[in-house]
Scaffold this active site. Structure first.
Site, PDB file in Angstrom:
ATOM      1  N   GLU A  65      -1.910   8.630   5.450  1.00 34.07           N
ATOM      2  CA  GLU A  65      -2.952   9.392   4.737  1.00 34.07           C
ATOM      3  C   GLU A  65      -4.292   8.650   4.767  1.00 34.07           C
ATOM      4  O   GLU A  65      -5.347   9.268   4.882  1.00 34.07           O
ATOM      5  CB  GLU A  65      -2.497   9.668   3.302  1.00 34.07           C
ATOM      6  CG  GLU A  65      -1.312  10.628   3.271  1.00 34.07           C
ATOM      7  CD  GLU A  65      -0.767  10.850   1.878  1.00 34.07           C
ATOM      8  OE1 GLU A  65      -0.195   9.897   1.311  1.00 34.07           O
ATOM      9  OE2 GLU A  65      -0.942  11.959   1.350  1.00 34.07           O
TER      10      GLU A  65
ATOM     11  N   GLY B 114       1.366   7.093   2.457  1.00 30.83           N
ATOM     12  CA  GLY B 114      -0.018   6.793   2.090  1.00 30.83           C
ATOM     13  C   GLY B 114      -0.763   6.071   3.200  1.00 30.83           C
ATOM     14  O   GLY B 114      -1.991   6.192   3.308  1.00 30.83           O
TER      15      GLY B 114
ATOM     16  N   ALA C 187       2.408   4.036   0.041  1.00 31.02           N
ATOM     17  CA  ALA C 187       2.117   3.576  -1.313  1.00 31.02           C
ATOM     18  C   ALA C 187       3.118   2.484  -1.665  1.00 31.02           C
ATOM     19  O   ALA C 187       4.169   2.373  -1.038  1.00 31.02           O
ATOM     20  CB  ALA C 187       2.247   4.749  -2.278  1.00 31.02           C
TER      21      ALA C 187
HETATM   22  C1  3H9 Z   1       3.800   7.230  -0.494  1.00 29.56           C
HETATM   23  O1  3H9 Z   1       3.189   6.693   0.362  1.00 29.56           O
HETATM   24  C2  3H9 Z   1       3.203   8.209  -1.458  1.00 29.56           C
HETATM   25  C3  3H9 Z   1       1.827   8.640  -1.096  1.00 29.56           C
HETATM   26  O2  3H9 Z   1       1.859   9.789  -0.301  1.00 29.56           O
HETATM   27  C4  3H9 Z   1       1.077   9.090  -2.310  1.00 29.56           C
HETATM   28  C5  3H9 Z   1       0.325   8.160  -3.059  1.00 29.56           C
HETATM   29  C6  3H9 Z   1      -0.509   8.750  -4.164  1.00 29.56           C
HETATM   30  N1  3H9 Z   1       6.584  -0.140  -1.129  1.00 29.56           N
HETATM   31  O3  3H9 Z   1      12.687  -1.604   5.140  1.00 29.56           O
HETATM   32  P1  3H9 Z   1      12.494  -3.070   5.269  1.00 29.56           P
HETATM   33  C7  3H9 Z   1       9.813  -3.426   1.132  1.00 29.56           C
HETATM   34  S1  3H9 Z   1       5.439   6.914  -0.725  1.00 29.56           S
HETATM   35  C8  3H9 Z   1       7.117  -1.261  -1.602  1.00 29.56           C
HETATM   36  O4  3H9 Z   1      13.676  -3.933   5.070  1.00 29.56           O
HETATM   37  P2  3H9 Z   1      11.921  -2.751   8.071  1.00 29.56           P
HETATM   38  C9  3H9 Z   1      11.319  -3.254   1.197  1.00 29.56           C
HETATM   39  O5  3H9 Z   1      11.842  -2.934  -0.059  1.00 29.56           O
HETATM   40  C10 3H9 Z   1       5.821   5.692   0.484  1.00 29.56           C
HETATM   41  N2  3H9 Z   1       7.990  -2.017  -0.900  1.00 29.56           N
HETATM   42  O6  3H9 Z   1      11.800  -3.464   6.655  1.00 29.56           O
HETATM   43  C11 3H9 Z   1      11.750  -4.607   1.690  1.00 29.56           C
HETATM   44  O7  3H9 Z   1      11.733  -5.489   0.575  1.00 29.56           O
HETATM   45  P3  3H9 Z   1      12.798  -6.679   0.464  1.00 29.56           P
HETATM   46  C12 3H9 Z   1       5.939   6.249   1.841  1.00 29.56           C
HETATM   47  C13 3H9 Z   1       8.289  -1.617   0.325  1.00 29.56           C
HETATM   48  O8  3H9 Z   1      11.112  -3.557   8.989  1.00 29.56           O
HETATM   49  C14 3H9 Z   1      10.620  -5.028   2.625  1.00 29.56           C
HETATM   50  O9  3H9 Z   1       9.503  -4.215   2.253  1.00 29.56           O
HETATM   51  N3  3H9 Z   1       6.383   5.214   2.752  1.00 29.56           N
HETATM   52  C15 3H9 Z   1       7.768  -0.439   0.880  1.00 29.56           C
HETATM   53  O10 3H9 Z   1      13.344  -2.450   8.386  1.00 29.56           O
HETATM   54  C16 3H9 Z   1      10.924  -4.798   4.075  1.00 29.56           C
HETATM   55  O11 3H9 Z   1      11.345  -3.458   4.250  1.00 29.56           O
HETATM   56  C17 3H9 Z   1       7.682   4.992   2.989  1.00 29.56           C
HETATM   57  O12 3H9 Z   1       8.541   5.667   2.483  1.00 29.56           O
HETATM   58  C18 3H9 Z   1       6.866   0.318   0.108  1.00 29.56           C
HETATM   59  N4  3H9 Z   1       6.311   1.442   0.568  1.00 29.56           N
HETATM   60  O13 3H9 Z   1      11.227  -1.323   7.881  1.00 29.56           O
HETATM   61  C19 3H9 Z   1       7.994   3.862   3.925  1.00 29.56           C
HETATM   62  N5  3H9 Z   1       8.272  -0.289   2.135  1.00 29.56           N
HETATM   63  O14 3H9 Z   1      12.538  -7.555   1.649  1.00 29.56           O
HETATM   64  C20 3H9 Z   1       9.086   3.013   3.364  1.00 29.56           C
HETATM   65  C21 3H9 Z   1       9.065  -1.350   2.353  1.00 29.56           C
HETATM   66  O15 3H9 Z   1      12.479  -7.286  -0.845  1.00 29.56           O
HETATM   67  N6  3H9 Z   1       9.381   1.859   4.179  1.00 29.56           N
HETATM   68  N7  3H9 Z   1       9.097  -2.147   1.268  1.00 29.56           N
HETATM   69  O16 3H9 Z   1      14.161  -6.010   0.510  1.00 29.56           O
HETATM   70  C22 3H9 Z   1      10.064   1.911   5.337  1.00 29.56           C
HETATM   71  O17 3H9 Z   1      10.426   2.951   5.837  1.00 29.56           O
HETATM   72  C23 3H9 Z   1      10.398   0.613   6.007  1.00 29.56           C
HETATM   73  O18 3H9 Z   1      10.288  -0.395   5.031  1.00 29.56           O
HETATM   74  C24 3H9 Z   1       9.520   0.215   7.205  1.00 29.56           C
HETATM   75  C25 3H9 Z   1       9.868  -1.222   7.639  1.00 29.56           C
HETATM   76  C26 3H9 Z   1       9.784   1.200   8.350  1.00 29.56           C
HETATM   77  C27 3H9 Z   1       8.069   0.254   6.836  1.00 29.56           C
END
Ligand code: 3H9
Length: 692
Positions: free
Chosen positions: A108, A105, A66
Site C-alpha cells: 500500500e 501495508g 503493518a
Molecule cells: C497489514 O499490512 C494491514 C494494512 O493493510 C493496514 C494498515 C492500516 N508484523 O515469517 P517469518 C515477524 S497486515 C510483525 O518467519 P520469512 C514474524 O513473526 C500485514 N511481525 O520470515 C517472525 O518473528 P519471529 C500484512 C512480523 O522470511 C519474523 O518476522 N502483511 C510481520 O519466512 C520473521 O518472519 C503480512 O501479512 C509483521 N507484518 O517470511 C505479511 N511479518 O522471528 C506477514 C513477519 O519472532 N509476513 N513478522 O518468529 C509474512 O508473510 C512473512 O513474514 C514474510 C517473511 C513473507 C514477510
C-alpha cells in the site's frame, strides 16, 4: 547521510534523495518506520536540491506490512495515513524500490508512491485476508485502479504473492531493476523521470478500469458464487469484496471511507484476532525451549520406509517430492508392487492436472527403490516404520532395525496410538527412537506430530523438526500419551458425539452443528468417509455397539453406499430412516429416556471437553504451549482458522464459562466432564489458555 531516526536514513545523491528504512526482521510498519517515512520524505521534499525521492529498505525485504503486533493495542506515533499523505501529495515524485516481499501495508505504501521499481525476484501481495483483515491503507481502492477489479478480487481474497515479472505486465511495477542492483536501478529510474519531466502519477486518479466495471454487479455476484465453499464461515473475504465493489462504484475518497469502516470492524473482531494468533502460533511452534538452537543436526541423505500401504506410500511421497532417495520395504512382492504403483498413479494424476510436468513423475519415481529385504535399510539416515498398529509387530520391526541400520540414524515410528517408550525398549539405542505421526493422506495433510519419547535425544528431535520443515510440513513437538495431542483430544469429541445420539440427537444433528461451527465435516460424516469397519471384525462382532450393528448390516460407510447416512450414486449423504430406527431401538434396549437436545448443548458437549483435555495435556507437559495444540487441530483436523484452534476458542468463550459448563455437565453426567486442574487454576488466577 543523515539519520532521520533509529530506523531511517536520508542520503542525497545529486538530485535524488534516498530514504532507507532498516527495521529487521521484515521492515514492518511500526511507529518508528511510519515516523521515518513521514519525516524522511518531508526532509527530502524540503531540500531544494532534490528533484525525486527513492524509498528503499535494508535487509531481506521491502516493507512486509503493518506491524501485526500493534493490532489490538492503543495506537502510537504518526499514523500510516499521515505517511501516505506525505508521499502522495508531496511535490516531488517518490519511487518505491522493491526487493523481497512488498506485502499488505508495504504494497500500500508502494502503491501510494508515484512509481515502482522492483528486482525480478521480488513479490507483491495483499495478504491481509489471511489475518482476517482487508488492506486498510488504500490497497482495496488503489489496486483495482491498476489491475482491474477482477484481478484485484482474486488478489485480495486469496492473499497470494505475485512475482515481479507479472507485476510489470499488470502495471503494478513500472520497471525491473537488475537483481542485486536495486538501488542503482531505482536511482537511475528516478533520474530518468526527472529528465523526462514525467508527472506525479497518482494511482487514485486512474479511473478507466474501475469505471469499465461500473454497472456490472454480476462480476461480484459470480465471484461470490464461485468461491462460496472456500470462503465459508470467514468474514474477511466478503469484506474485501465489498471494498472492491466500493472502488468500482464510488469516488476514491468515498471508497476509502468504506475501506476504513470495514477494516476497523475486522481488526477489532474475534476472527482477525484468531487468525493473527494462528500467524504467530505457526512461527512459535518451531521454537523448542529445551532443545538448544545449536543442537547438532544429523545429516539425512537417505530415507527408509517400512510398509508400502496407504500411510507408508503417502509418507514416501513427501520425501520423493523434495528430492530424498527413499527405499521402501514390504514383506510381500505383491504388496510392494501395489504400493509403488499407487505412488506412480498419484504422481501421474497430479501431472495430468498440470501440477508439474510429466518428466517430474519419472524424476520422483527414479528416487524410489522397492525392496523385500530390511537389510537394504542399513545405510539410511532416517527410517520410518509404518506397519500395522500392533505393539508386538512394531517391537519386532524395531528389534530388527536395531541390528541392521547404521548407528547414528533416526528410527521413527508412525504409530498414531501406541506407546513409543515401549517401542523404544526393543532397541539398544532408545535415544534414536522418535514418533513421526503423519496424518492421512500423508502426502496432503500439513500436520506432523513429532513425538518425543522419554529417552529421545535432542539431536533426533532437532533433526526431525528440520526434516519436517524441509518436506513442507508444520510440525508440533508433543509427548507420549494415548493418542498424543490430536487424537487424544479427538477421543473426547467422539465419545460425546456417540453419547449425544443415544440421549436424543441424531447423527445429522450433531454433524450439522459442528459443520456450522466451521469444521469440514461432523464426526458421523467423517466415520462414514473413513469406513466404519476400521478395527471391526465380523467374527468378533456381537452387536454390542451401534457401530457393530451398522457393520453387521453391511452399512460400513461411503464405500458400501450406506453408514450413518444413506448415499446416492454421487456419494451425496441423506439422513437414514433405517439408522434413525436403529438408534431409537438401541436406546430403548439400554433403557435410555431420549430427550430434546439443543444445538448449544451439542456444541458445548463436543467442544468444551476438547478444551478441557487440552488443558490436561498442558498440565502434563505433553504439548509445549497452548498455541501448539491449536496448530495441531487446525492443520490435522480442519478446526476453523477463524476460531484460532480449540484453545484460542476457549479463550474467546472465556475459561470461566468453559469451567462452569464442565462442572454443570459433571454434576449431571459424571466424570467424563471432570475439569482439568489447569482449567481451575487458569480461572482462579484470571488467566487465559494462551498464557500457557
Ligand atoms: C497489514 O499490512 C494491514 C494494512 O493493510 C493496514 C494498515 C492500516 N508484523 O515469517 P517469518 C515477524 S497486515 C510483525 O518467519 P520469512 C514474524 O513473526 C500485514 N511481525 O520470515 C517472525 O518473528 P519471529 C500484512 C512480523 O522470511 C519474523 O518476522 N502483511 C510481520 O519466512 C520473521 O518472519 C503480512 O501479512 C509483521 N507484518 O517470511 C505479511 N511479518 O522471528 C506477514 C513477519 O519472532 N509476513 N513478522 O518468529 C509474512 O508473510 C512473512 O513474514 C514474510 C517473511 C513473507 C514477510
Amino acid at each position: 547521510m543523515t539519520a532521520i531516526n533509529d530506523v531511517t536514513t536520508l542520503e542525497i545523491d545529486g538530485e535524488i534523495a534516498v530514504v532507507t528504512l532498516n527495521s529487521p526482521p521484515v521492515n514492518a510498519l511500526s511507529a518508528p518506520v511510519r515516523e521515518g517515512i513521514t519525516n524522511g520524505v518531508k526532509d527530502a521534499i524540503d531540500n531544494d536540491a532534490v528533484k525525486a525521492i527513492v524509498l528503499i529498505c535494508e535487509g531481506k525485504t521491502f516493507i512486509a506490512g503493518a506491524d501485526i503486533t500493534e493490532f489490538g493495542k492503543a495506537p502510537k506515533g504518526p499514523s500510516l495515513f499521515d505517511a501516505l499523505q506525505m508521499i502522495e501529495f508531496g511535490t516531488k515524485p517518490v519511487v518505491a524500490a522493491i526487493h523481497g516481499t512488498a506485502l499488505g501495508g508495504g504494497l500500500e505504501v508502494a502503491l501510494t508512491c508515484h512509481y515502482r521499481v522492483a528486482v525480478p525476484s521480488a513479490k507483491c501481495g495483499l495478504p491481509e485476508v489471511k489475518l482476517g483483515l482487508l488492506p486498510g491503507a488504500g490497497g482495496t481502492q488503489r489496486l483495482p485502479r491498476i489491475v482491474g477489479p477482477e484481478k484485484a478480487l482474486e488478489m485480495v481474497t486469496s492473499g497470494s504473492h505475485v512475482g515481479a515479472k507479472q507485476c510489470l505486465e499488470m502495471g503494478l511495477v513500472d520497471e525491473l531493476a537488475e537483481e542485486g542492483k536495486l538501488r542503482e536501478g531505482a536511482v537511475a529510474f528516478a533520474r530518468k523521470i526527472v529528465a523526462e519531466k514525467r508527472p506525479l502519477k497518482k494511482v487514485r486518479d486512474l479511473n478507466d478500469k474501475v469505471e469499465a466495471a461500473r454497472g456490472k454487479p454480476e462480476i461480484f455476484e459470480n465471484f461470490r458464487k464461485a468461491n462460496a465453499r472456500k470462503f465459508r464461515g470467514f468474514l474477511a473475504p466478503e469484506y474485501n469484496i465489498q471494498c472492491i465493489e466500493a472502488a468500482v462504484n464510488l469516488p476514491f475518497d468515498e471508497g476509502i471511507k468504506v475501506e476504513q469502516k470495514l477494516f476497523r470492524e475486522l481488526v477489532t473482531g474475534t476472527q482477525s484476532a484468531a487468525q493473527r494468533h494462528v500467524f504467530f502460533a505457526e512461527r512459535q511452534v518451531w521454537k523448542l525451549p529445551d532443545v538448544p538452537a545449536d543442537t547438532p543436526i544429523i545429516p539425512v541423505k537417505k530415507v527408509g520406509i517400512i510398509g508400502a500401504g496407504t500411510m507408508g506410500g503417502g509418507i514416501a511421497m513427501n520425501f520423493l517430492n523434495t528430492g530424498f532417495p527413499v527405499t521402501i520395504v514390504e514383506t510381500k512382492q505383491e504388496a510392494l508392487d501395489r504400493g509403488i504403483a499407487t505412488i506412480r498413479k498419484n504422481y501421474e494424476n497430479s501431472a495430468k492436472k498440470g501440477r508439474f510436468p510429466m518428466e517430474e513423475v519419472e524424476k520422483r519415481m527414479g528416487l524410489l527403490t522397492g525392496s523385500l529385504d530390511m537389510n537394504d535399510l542399513a545405510d539410511c539416515d532416517l527410517v520410518i516404520e509404518a506397519v500395522f498398529e500392533n505393539m508386538d509387530i512394531k517391537k519386532d520391526v524395531f528389534g530388527k532395525l536395531d541390528k541392521i541400520v547404521k548407528q547414528g540414524a533416526i528410527l521413527a515410528t508412525n504409530t498414531s496410538a501406541l506407546n513409543i517408550d515401549e517401542i523404544a525398549t526393543a532397541v539398544k539405542r532408545p535415544e534414536a527412537v522418535i514418533g513421526l505421526h503423519f496424518f492421512s493422506p500423508a502426502n496432503v495433510m500439513r500436520l506432523l506430530e513429532v513425538v518425543r519419547a522419554d529417552k529421545t535425544s535432542n539431536e533426533v528431535i532437532a533433526t526431525s523438526m528440520q526434516i519436517a520443515k524441509k518436506i513442507g510440513k508444520i510440525a508440533a513437538l508433543v509427548g507420549v500419551c494415548p493418542g498424543f495431542v490430536g487424537n487424544r483430544i479427538l477421543a473426547q469429541r467422539q465419545r460425546e458425539a456417540q453419547k449425544l445420539i443415544m440421549e436424543g440427537a441424531m447423527p445429522w444433528d450433531v454433524d450439522r452443528v459442528l459443520y456450522d461451527f466451521g469444521l469440514p465435516m461432523g464426526p458421523f460424516a467423517m466415520s462414514d468417509l473413513a469406513g466404519l469397519d476400521i478395527g471391526w471384525s465380523k467374527e468378533k462382532s456381537k452387536g454390542e455397539t451401534l457401530r457393530d450393528r451398522l457393520c453387521e448390516m453391511d452399512r460400513r460407510g461411503q464405500k458400501t453406499g450406506a453408514g450413518y447416512y444413506d448415499y446416492d450414486e454421487n456419494r451425496n449423504a441423506k439422513p437414514s430412516p433405517v439408522v434413525e430406527k436403529m438408534i431409537l431401538d438401541y436406546a430403548a434396549e439400554k433403557g435410555i429416556n431420549r430427550r430434546t437436545i439443543s444445538d448449544d448443548e451439542i456444541l458445548e458437549r463436543c467442544i468444551y471437553p476438547m478444551i478441557n483435555e487440552g488443558a490436561k495435556i498442558l498440565e502434563e507437559g505433553k504439548a509445549i504451549r497452548s498455541s501448539d495444540i491449536d496448530i495441531v487441530w487446525i492443520n490435522g483436523y480442519g478446526f476453523p482458522v477463524y476460531r484460532g484452534g480449540p484453545m484460542f476458542y476457549g479463550d474467546t468463550v472465556g475459561a470461566d464459562k468453559v469451567l462452569a459448563k464442565m462442572k454443570e455437565f459433571q454434576a449431571k453426567m459424571g466424570d467424563d466432564f471432570k475439569p482439568a486442574a489447569l482449567l481451575e487454576k487458569i480461572v482462579a488466577e484470571g488467566k487465559r489458555f494462551g498464557d500457557y
